[in-house]
Design an enzyme around this catalytic site. Structure first.
Site, short mmCIF file in Angstrom:
data_model
loop_
_atom_site.label_atom_id
_atom_site.label_comp_id
_atom_site.label_asym_id
_atom_site.label_seq_id
_atom_site.Cartn_x
_atom_site.Cartn_y
_atom_site.Cartn_z
N TYR A 1 1.87 -8.75 1.91
CA TYR A 1 1.43 -7.51 1.24
C TYR A 1 1.14 -7.80 -0.23
CZ TYR A 1 1.85 -2.72 -0.66
OH TYR A 1 1.64 -1.53 -1.31
N LYS B 1 -2.34 -7.48 -2.55
CA LYS B 1 -2.41 -6.57 -3.69
C LYS B 1 -2.71 -7.34 -4.99
CE LYS B 1 -1.70 -2.61 -1.63
NZ LYS B 1 -2.76 -1.56 -1.60
N THR C 1 6.70 8.27 -0.52
CA THR C 1 5.96 8.42 0.74
C THR C 1 6.70 7.52 1.75
OG1 THR C 1 4.49 6.49 0.57
CG2 THR C 1 3.80 8.47 -0.62
N1 LIG Z 1 4.21 4.39 -1.55
C1 LIG Z 1 4.43 3.39 -2.35
O1 LIG Z 1 5.59 3.14 -2.72
C2 LIG Z 1 3.29 2.53 -2.85
C3 LIG Z 1 3.52 1.68 -3.94
C4 LIG Z 1 2.47 0.89 -4.41
C5 LIG Z 1 1.23 0.94 -3.80
N2 LIG Z 1 1.04 1.78 -2.73
C6 LIG Z 1 -0.29 1.80 -2.13
O2 LIG Z 1 -0.80 3.12 -2.17
C7 LIG Z 1 -1.73 3.32 -1.10
C8 LIG Z 1 -1.37 4.61 -0.40
O3 LIG Z 1 -0.08 4.47 0.15
P1 LIG Z 1 0.87 5.72 0.49
O4 LIG Z 1 2.21 5.41 -0.03
O5 LIG Z 1 0.20 6.98 0.10
O6 LIG Z 1 1.02 5.56 2.06
P2 LIG Z 1 0.17 6.19 3.25
O7 LIG Z 1 0.51 5.38 4.43
O8 LIG Z 1 0.40 7.66 3.29
O9 LIG Z 1 -1.33 5.93 2.80
C9 LIG Z 1 -2.14 4.92 3.28
C10 LIG Z 1 -3.41 5.55 3.79
O10 LIG Z 1 -4.38 4.54 4.08
C11 LIG Z 1 -4.94 4.84 5.32
N3 LIG Z 1 -5.45 3.63 5.95
C12 LIG Z 1 -4.75 2.54 6.36
N4 LIG Z 1 -5.57 1.64 6.92
C13 LIG Z 1 -6.82 2.18 6.87
C14 LIG Z 1 -8.10 1.74 7.31
N5 LIG Z 1 -8.27 0.56 7.93
N6 LIG Z 1 -9.17 2.55 7.10
C15 LIG Z 1 -9.01 3.74 6.49
N7 LIG Z 1 -7.83 4.22 6.05
C16 LIG Z 1 -6.75 3.44 6.26
C17 LIG Z 1 -3.80 5.45 6.14
O11 LIG Z 1 -4.27 6.15 7.24
C18 LIG Z 1 -3.16 6.33 5.08
O12 LIG Z 1 -3.79 7.59 5.00
C19 LIG Z 1 -1.65 2.07 -0.24
O13 LIG Z 1 -2.75 1.22 -0.56
C20 LIG Z 1 -0.33 1.43 -0.67
O14 LIG Z 1 -0.34 0.03 -0.47
C21 LIG Z 1 2.03 2.58 -2.25
#
Ligand SMILES: NC(=O)c1ccc[n+]([C@@H]2O[C@H](COP(=O)([O-])OP(=O)(O)OC[C@H]3O[C@@H](n4cnc5c(N)ncnc54)[C@H](O)[C@@H]3O)[C@@H](O)[C@H]2O)c1
Length: 257
Positions: A162, A166, A197
């Protein structure tokens, strides 16, 4: 519509991939509250429809397009549909991403590796490719890519794959930013720390167990909220950050400080 007093994005069209949940949904709603017409994209039509419902309940304008960011044809259709419906794409937040099942490098399976690279890295590259193609012919735009503090900024055992995707998003963002700023396309990334989340839960952990763990671990003493990431993305999308180019903005409560 009850725009906030600033309404920084009135008259603008914003796209949010991964807009059906979590940080993507919160940011889509925040853009709509500040006057943007928002297209949410992702794979799950029901979740996207729920995001549009929340946007409209807040008095905003929104629409959903089903698209898998790992598929070039889907992204091409997503951008074409957005432009057909609203005439223009001004802002893109490439937020879609996946964590995969955490595993040390040597026991990681090939399928998880391939999925993470396809979603987190290829997905952002393909999204930028088609967004830039539109923006460079239509007066420019702004792109924000979703990276993570677990990437270029911090190492966490079990999250190597992961983190590698990133960190690559962070590097790709800087390369693209230099390539297109003279064409009026301003590109940056955002790197959140743990946000409330399901993605920030360890396997088998409940929300409150996650919150207690992060209360101990994070310098700020609490988990981040989706609105706090949305606020950073909106700033990067706004003219207030007009001289910020190729930056990867860490928003992590001090985790990587
Ligand atoms: N939650 C955290 O702690 C955190 C921290 C740092 C970065 N992020 C990043 O933030 C972003 C959103 O994460 P989140 O926490 O809201 O979780 P989340 O799982 O709610 O959001 C991820 C979204 O991406 C969509 N997705 C995944 N694969 C896909 C694809 N192939 N095509 C289209 N859509 C796709 C999922 O359906 C989901 O809606 C992600 O990129 C994640 O890596 C999250």
């Amino acid at each position: 519509m009850q725009h906030s007093s600033t309404a920084r994005f009135r008259g603008q069209v914003a796209l949010v991939t991964g807009g059906g949940s979590g940080i993507g949904r919160a940011t889509a709603v925040a853009f709509a509250r500040e006057g943007a017409t928002v297209v949410v994209a992702g794979r799950n039509p029901e979740r996207l429809a729920e995001s549009v419902r929340v946007i409209k309940a807040a008095g905003g304008r929104g629409d959903a397009v089903t698209a898998d960011v790992t598929r070039a044809a889907d992204i091409a259709r997503l951008i074409a549909t957005t432009v057909e419906r609203y005439g223009r794409l001004h802002i893109a937040f490439n937020c879609a991403g996946a964590l995969g099942t955490p595993s040390p490098v040597a026991t990681l399976d090939e399928g998880t590796w391939a999925d993470l690279v396809a979603t987190n890295l290829t997905g952002v590259w393909l999204s930028m490719k088609y967004e830039i193609a539109h923006m460079r012919d239509h007066g420019g735009g702004v792109i924000i890519n979703m990276a993570s503090n677990v990437g270029a900024h911090l190492r966490v055992p079990g999250l190597g794959a992961y983190a590698a995707t990133k960190a690559a998003v962070s590097v790709l963002t800087r390369a693209a930013a230099r390539e297109y700023i003279r064409e009026g396309i301003r590109i940056n990334a955002v790197s959140p720390g743990p946000v409330a989340t399901p993605m920030s839960r360890m396997p088998g952990e409940t929300d409150s167990e996650r919150d207690r763990r992060l209360q101990r671990q994070l310098p700020i003493g609490r988990v981040g909220q989706t609105d706090e990431i949305a606020a950073a993305v909106l700033w990067l999308a706004s003219p207030e950050s007009s001289f910020v180019v190729g930056h990867d903005l860490v928003v992590d409560g001090g985790a990587s400080a």
